[in-house]
Design an enzyme around this catalytic site. Structure first.
Site, PDB file in Angstrom:
ATOM      1  N   GLU A   1       4.327   0.455  -9.171  1.00  0.00           N
ATOM      2  CA  GLU A   1       4.124   0.991  -7.820  1.00  0.00           C
ATOM      3  C   GLU A   1       3.042   2.070  -7.841  1.00  0.00           C
ATOM      4  O   GLU A   1       2.522   2.449  -8.885  1.00  0.00           O
ATOM      5  CB  GLU A   1       5.415   1.596  -7.270  1.00  0.00           C
ATOM      6  CG  GLU A   1       6.127   0.739  -6.234  1.00  0.00           C
ATOM      7  CD  GLU A   1       5.396   0.679  -4.904  1.00  0.00           C
ATOM      8  OE1 GLU A   1       4.253   1.198  -4.798  1.00  0.00           O
ATOM      9  OE2 GLU A   1       5.952   0.110  -3.958  1.00  0.00           O
TER      10      GLU A   1
ATOM     11  N   ASP B   1       5.838  -4.174   1.608  1.00  0.00           N
ATOM     12  CA  ASP B   1       6.059  -3.113   0.623  1.00  0.00           C
ATOM     13  C   ASP B   1       5.027  -2.010   0.868  1.00  0.00           C
ATOM     14  O   ASP B   1       4.801  -1.601   1.993  1.00  0.00           O
ATOM     15  CB  ASP B   1       5.988  -3.699  -0.789  1.00  0.00           C
ATOM     16  CG  ASP B   1       6.798  -2.900  -1.796  1.00  0.00           C
ATOM     17  OD1 ASP B   1       6.560  -1.694  -1.925  1.00  0.00           O
ATOM     18  OD2 ASP B   1       7.655  -3.494  -2.471  1.00  0.00           O
TER      19      ASP B   1
END
Length: 290
Positions: free
Chosen positions: A15, A197
């Site tokens: 991430e 996301d």
């Protein structure tokens, strides 16, 4: 367009990719690891964090700021130390920080979420000159983004489980308005797109959105029109950043989390870093005022 494999990492939950001073930075949230990659040599430097870490962003005051589970910390790559700036969700130990962006005034907008992905305890906060305040954006289970428009006037907030993106105008005092719907991925033609996301904005205000369980990243114009679609050989695309010498090289993080043993056997590059070229460059790099 098809993305190319860039680097083998095998992250459980890759991430927070960010382009900082000619290098790619990102994290593996669940393995408490911060990465720095030299794009020319692909040399990788790693640091262990004391908690789950959602992001690393540059500071105009000193070094880097990392979003650890308990709150934002000052991070010194020279000695690997972390110094807490503020604590968040002290009464909710199962929550963690998830994603962040810097606005035109140097404020860091960051979201939190239930690490178990069950409770609607996730909120959006702002770190401004060392002080953290909670925004009035409603609580949800998994916050993503926020992404900040290049003009600094809007923040895009992603509700991953609801599969929607809302745009909030940022007031002169840094407070968001009540918001307006921007993207809805619950329509029949988008049913197989997965879950929105991480998100970022480029120099023209386009919104790049990664899709978990969707194997893609997509760009939407400021009016919500789909302009670009990039496919990947793995399912879980978490977020992209734009960098390189001209700001037109995209780097995408991915995740192994949530994949079955069979899916992991089929998706041998899950958790790795991917790259592709874009037409619109990155927005100007901002640094935090903390």
């Amino acid at each position: 367009m098809l993305a190319e494999h860039f680097l083998t990492i095998g992250a459980q939950l890759g991430e927070g990719p960010t382009w900082i001073e000619g290098a790619l930075w990102f994290v593996d949230i669940k393995n408490n690891t911060i990465f720095r990659v030299d794009p020319a040599t692909k040399d990788v430097t790693r640091w262990s964090a004391p908690e789950h870490v959602g992001w690393v962003l540059p500071s105009a005051v000193h070094g880097l700021i990392a979003g650890l589970q308990s709150g934002p910390h000052r991070f010194d790559p020279a000695d690997g130390s972390f110094t807490r700036i503020a604590q968040v969700h002290a009464d909710q130990p199962d929550n963690r920080l998830n994603d962040a962006a810097i606005d035109a005034e140097g404020r860091i907008w960051f979201g939190s979420m239930d690490n178990l992905e069950e409770s609607e305890s996730g909120a959006v906060f702002v770190l401004d000159k060392g002080a953290v305040t909670r925004t009035p954006i409603p609580a949800i289970t998994i916050t993503n983004g926020p992404a900040i428009s290049p003009c600094g006037g809007f923040v895009y907030h992603v509700d991953t489980l609801a599969r929607t993106v809302t745009r909030f105008a940022i007031g002169a005092d840094g407070t968001p308005d009540t918001g307006t719907p921007f993207l809805d991925f619950n329509t029949p033609e988008r049913a197989d797109w997965g879950y929105p996301d991480g998100a970022i904005c480029d120099a023209e205000g386009g919104v790049w959105q990664g899709f978990f369980s969707g194997g893609a990243a997509r760009r939407f114009a400021p009016d919500g029109t789909l302009t670009d679609e990039v496919r990947f050989p793995v399912s879980n695309i978490t977020k992209i950043t734009l960098g390189g010498e001209d700001g037109r090289t995209a780097f995408a993080t991915s995740a192994r989390q949530g994949l079955s043993e069979q899916e992991l056997a089929e998706q041998t590059m899950a958790g790795d870093i991917f790259t592709f070229r874009v037409a619109v460059p990155a927005a100007p790099v901002r640094k935090a005022n903390t």
